[in-house]
Design an enzyme around this catalytic site. Sequence first.
Site, mmCIF file in Angstrom:
data_model
loop_
_atom_site.group_PDB
_atom_site.id
_atom_site.type_symbol
_atom_site.label_atom_id
_atom_site.label_comp_id
_atom_site.label_asym_id
_atom_site.label_seq_id
_atom_site.Cartn_x
_atom_site.Cartn_y
_atom_site.Cartn_z
ATOM 1 N N LYS A 198 0.846 -1.209 0.000
ATOM 2 C CA LYS A 198 0.000 0.000 0.000
ATOM 3 C C LYS A 198 0.879 1.256 0.000
ATOM 4 C CE LYS A 198 -1.785 1.509 4.020
ATOM 5 N NZ LYS A 198 -1.485 2.915 4.328
ATOM 6 N N ASN A 199 1.897 1.285 0.869
ATOM 7 C CA ASN A 199 2.654 2.524 1.050
ATOM 8 C C ASN A 199 3.703 2.775 -0.020
ATOM 9 O OD1 ASN A 199 1.032 3.026 3.189
ATOM 10 N ND2 ASN A 199 2.539 2.521 4.764
ATOM 11 N N CYS A 254 -5.297 12.427 12.349
ATOM 12 C CA CYS A 254 -6.018 11.156 12.297
ATOM 13 C C CYS A 254 -5.923 10.534 13.688
ATOM 14 C CB CYS A 254 -5.409 10.238 11.239
ATOM 15 S SG CYS A 254 -3.832 9.556 11.728
ATOM 16 N N ARG A 257 -0.194 14.512 12.711
ATOM 17 C CA ARG A 257 0.260 14.253 11.335
ATOM 18 C C ARG A 257 0.482 15.552 10.526
ATOM 19 N NH1 ARG A 257 -1.254 8.952 10.118
ATOM 20 N NH2 ARG A 257 0.412 8.983 8.591
ATOM 21 N N ASP A 286 4.586 0.679 12.122
ATOM 22 C CA ASP A 286 3.398 0.005 11.586
ATOM 23 C C ASP A 286 3.299 -1.453 12.031
ATOM 24 O OD1 ASP A 286 3.386 1.749 8.370
ATOM 25 O OD2 ASP A 286 2.833 2.359 10.392
ATOM 26 N N ARG A 341 -8.667 -0.716 4.563
ATOM 27 C CA ARG A 341 -7.806 0.307 3.946
ATOM 28 C C ARG A 341 -6.443 -0.279 3.589
ATOM 29 N NH1 ARG A 341 -7.563 5.913 7.002
ATOM 30 N NH2 ARG A 341 -6.134 6.132 5.253
HETATM 31 C C1 EPZ Z 1 4.055 7.067 6.418
HETATM 32 O O1 EPZ Z 1 3.226 8.064 6.961
HETATM 33 C C2 EPZ Z 1 3.181 5.829 6.279
HETATM 34 N N1 EPZ Z 1 2.078 6.124 5.363
HETATM 35 C C3 EPZ Z 1 2.632 5.426 7.648
HETATM 36 O O2 EPZ Z 1 1.889 4.228 7.474
HETATM 37 C C4 EPZ Z 1 3.817 5.155 8.572
HETATM 38 O O3 EPZ Z 1 3.335 4.838 9.856
HETATM 39 C C5 EPZ Z 1 4.714 6.401 8.637
HETATM 40 O O4 EPZ Z 1 5.133 6.774 7.314
HETATM 41 C C6 EPZ Z 1 5.961 6.174 9.471
HETATM 42 O O5 EPZ Z 1 6.679 5.083 8.957
HETATM 43 C C7 EPZ Z 1 2.322 6.130 4.029
HETATM 44 O O6 EPZ Z 1 3.442 5.916 3.582
HETATM 45 C C8 EPZ Z 1 1.154 6.423 3.145
HETATM 46 P P1 EPZ Z 1 5.812 10.519 8.489
HETATM 47 P P2 EPZ Z 1 3.712 9.600 6.935
HETATM 48 O O7 EPZ Z 1 5.690 11.765 7.689
HETATM 49 O O8 EPZ Z 1 4.640 9.830 5.823
HETATM 50 C C9 EPZ Z 1 6.326 13.903 11.706
HETATM 51 C C10 EPZ Z 1 0.073 2.786 7.742
HETATM 52 O O9 EPZ Z 1 -0.368 2.236 8.751
HETATM 53 N N2 EPZ Z 1 6.170 14.842 10.572
HETATM 54 O O10 EPZ Z 1 6.954 9.601 8.231
HETATM 55 O O11 EPZ Z 1 2.508 10.463 7.056
HETATM 56 C C11 EPZ Z 1 5.049 13.154 12.004
HETATM 57 O O12 EPZ Z 1 4.229 13.899 12.890
HETATM 58 C C12 EPZ Z 1 0.489 4.234 7.805
HETATM 59 O O13 EPZ Z 1 0.239 2.221 6.630
HETATM 60 C C13 EPZ Z 1 6.290 16.213 10.810
HETATM 61 O O14 EPZ Z 1 6.504 16.644 11.941
HETATM 62 O O15 EPZ Z 1 4.508 9.677 8.304
HETATM 63 C C14 EPZ Z 1 5.536 11.879 12.641
HETATM 64 O O16 EPZ Z 1 5.782 12.122 14.012
HETATM 65 C C15 EPZ Z 1 0.179 4.864 9.153
HETATM 66 N N3 EPZ Z 1 6.139 17.076 9.770
HETATM 67 C C16 EPZ Z 1 6.879 11.636 11.946
HETATM 68 O O17 EPZ Z 1 7.237 12.870 11.328
HETATM 69 C C17 EPZ Z 1 5.894 16.640 8.498
HETATM 70 O O18 EPZ Z 1 5.785 17.491 7.578
HETATM 71 C C18 EPZ Z 1 6.815 10.570 10.872
HETATM 72 O O19 EPZ Z 1 5.745 10.891 10.020
HETATM 73 C C19 EPZ Z 1 5.776 15.259 8.285
HETATM 74 C C20 EPZ Z 1 5.929 14.376 9.326
#
Ligand code: EPZ
Length: 423
Positions: free
Chosen positions: A22-23, A117, A122, A305, A397
């Site tokens: 998915k990701n 969410c 996020r 995850d 999902r």
């Molecule tokens: C990706 O989410 C995945 N989703 C998530 O999978 C996964 O849990 C996550 O990466 C971490 O590995 C997809 O790839 C579609 P992040 P993402 O940006 O990119 C902070 C699932 O279950 N952050 O890596 O949205 C954020 O708050 C889903 O399949 C900022 O501060 O996560 C978090 O603490 C859930 N500012 C950390 O970084 C930003 O602009 C990691 O978030 C972006 C992120």
Amino acid sequence: MDKLAIQGGRRLEGEISISGAKNAALPILCAALLTEETLHLDNLPKLKDISTTLTLLGHIGTQICLDEQGSIDLLADRLSTLQAPYELVKTMRASILVLGPLLTRYGEAMVSLPGGCAIGSRPVDLHIKGLKAMGADITIERGYIHAKAGRLKGARIFMDSVTVTGTENLMMAATLAEGITVLENAAREPEVEDLANCLIAMGADIRGAGTDTVTIHGVSRLHGAAYSIMADRIETGTYLVAAAMTQGKITLHRTRPDTLDAVIEKLREAGAKISCSNNSITLSMDRRPLAVTIKTAPYPAFPTDMQAQFMAMNCIATGVGSVTETIFENRFMHVQEMQRLGANIEIEGNTALVRGVDKLDGATVMATDLRASASLVLAALVAQGETVIERIYHIDRGYECIEEKFNQLGAHVKRIQRTGSGS
Ligand code: EPZ
């Protein structure tokens, strides 16, 4: 809303195939916006998040031809709008991944802020900060990101925190920018590398994907390509934990063991016997799992995850295990539900202390987010009697044909379709 009814107490045995990731699929689908030629993709998983993304791409004007085998042709040669509306973005945060491609190809994009969410706020501030560094003019008005730019310019961007979709958005934006972009402290997740490999097949010049420094030399255009989505490492890990919890023996085909080192290591620590070929994994467990200590962190460390799934295993393990979540601020929603099944879990800040119990008792529980829901399925597989999981749209999902795959391994999972407004 649909529910799952699961009869616990059955060992998992047999073989299944793993679906496309998915990701990886979500950013790669958005990469179709970067070219006026056809992007052909194989191994696309049949998931709610994929259909949501296709709805959004269709709304923008992408022509889509999807066949039954999970192959798809996308053609974004004549877009009708550069706007990603709130109604679509609110159902799936990853819709933010159209921002970079639209901005770099068309010089403009209007994308709804995704909002938070269940698992956390996020934010997308790092996506915006990086695009501004590349010369974009971005304002936030009435819940929308308004982005405008001439041709984006390459920049050296240090990502304040490791962000998977942030790295992906900026990498896609940089493919058509003028000059060189260097992303430092980039996410190293395999899905980032899979996206880069697809972009390279489309003519992009990207080096270092999968490491913490990614260098992109902008080109004037990208062409069409054919690409096959990598296997889903989180789906793989979820079934491996299910087999360990039920003391079963399973083989998973069409997967990527090389993307699961931290997970396989922890399963071996729990007592599982695991053997791998280049595209399959066999796990057998002949005893109750031993409790393990988990601390989530960006790849290649233990994936957030997989946190909920290992908490489920710790619930019925021998000993006391701790689970520390360092990525998201609210990713323990599954704890209360597991306690309803009889689990002994105490939360202290971002750490859950799990004392293994001899048995869980089936009950009605509620899914709250994707991976929490999967962990409730795992707990239900070992609970005594029947467990009913409500709101399983969360599961749909991210897990393709979950009841078929579990039943193929000998579980007893039944989907109860609710008609009308029944809960
Ligand atoms: C990706 O989410 C995945 N989703 C998530 O999978 C996964 O849990 C996550 O990466 C971490 O590995 C997809 O790839 C579609 P992040 P993402 O940006 O990119 C902070 C699932 O279950 N952050 O890596 O949205 C954020 O708050 C889903 O399949 C900022 O501060 O996560 C978090 O603490 C859930 N500012 C950390 O970084 C930003 O602009 C990691 O978030 C972006 C992120």
